[in-house]
Design a protein around this motif. Structure first.
Motif, PDB file in Angstrom:
ATOM      1  N   GLU A 136     -19.187  69.198   7.670  1.00 37.52           N
ATOM      2  CA  GLU A 136     -18.137  67.925   6.897  1.00 37.52           C
ATOM      3  C   GLU A 136     -20.052  67.401   6.149  1.00 37.52           C
ATOM      4  N   THR A 172     -15.657  62.935   3.863  1.00 35.67           N
ATOM      5  CA  THR A 172     -16.454  63.483   4.411  1.00 35.67           C
ATOM      6  C   THR A 172     -16.170  64.848   3.934  1.00 35.67           C
ATOM      7  N   VAL A 200     -15.182  68.949   3.750  1.00 35.89           N
ATOM      8  CA  VAL A 200     -15.810  69.698   4.391  1.00 35.89           C
ATOM      9  C   VAL A 200     -15.343  71.083   3.841  1.00 35.89           C
TER      10      VAL A 200
END
Length: 184
Positions: A92, A100, A102
């Motif tokens: 993340e 956030t 990934v």
């Protein structure tokens, strides 16, 4: 095919634990730290240099023997084939708006597929127990074999064994072992 074989002297960094693959093969792995000693050319003092970390893997009987013999912190000498394991790992990352995202990062580690692992006897005392594998018998498993001699040197006091803890050479004198003096 040319393999890269290495010998690494270091310390066990993680406790080896025995695992079994889905195919029924016993295996273990542990982390190995090898720290080089370097000398400062200005002062002449010795200090620890960079520590290199390796993952050591063993299979079958070798895995079982190492799990019974080696503990975290033990000084060892490992010899085997050097390989590189690579994998993708999600991670993340913070975004400027507070969210956030990934992303996938490529990771790698150096792995030694060990053929030999030995406790470094130059750093302490080691006791070896030969193993007889009776796994081919019903209900059988590996068992330690008793030494051929009746007197086990590990049961004697240090005074009864020629030599001393410092590794000094001794000679037999009139009153028993006498340390050899150097330059006297």
């Amino acid at each position: 095919m040319s393999d890269v074989n290495v010998t690494v002297v270091g310390h066990v960094g993680t406790e080896p634990t025995l695992a079994t693959s889905p195919q029924g093969t016993d295996w273990t792995s542990f982390r190995l730290a090898s720290t080089r000693r370097v000398r400062d050319p200005r002062t002449g003092e010795w200090a620890d240099g960079e520590t290199l970390w390796f993952t050591v893997k063993l299979f079958r009987d070798r895995a079982r023997h190492v799990c019974m013999s080696v503990r975290k912190g033990d000084p060892v000498v490992v010899r085997g084939r050097l390989t590189l394991e690579e994998w993708d790992a999600p991670r993340e990352h913070p975004l400027p708006d507070g969210g956030t995202a990934v992303v996938t990062e490529r990771r790698s580690r150096q792995v030694i597929e060990a053929q030999h692992v030995g406790v470094d006897a130059t750093r302490g005392m080691v006791r070896f127990a030969r193993v007889s594998d009776r796994a081919d018998q019903p209900g059988g498993e590996a068992v330690a074999v008793a030494p051929a001699t009746d007197t086990d040197p590990w049961d004697l006091s240090p005074d009864a064994v020629p030599g001393d803890a410092s590794g000094a050479v001794v000679e037999e004198g009139e009153k028993g072992p006498v340390p050899e003096t150097v330059g006297a």
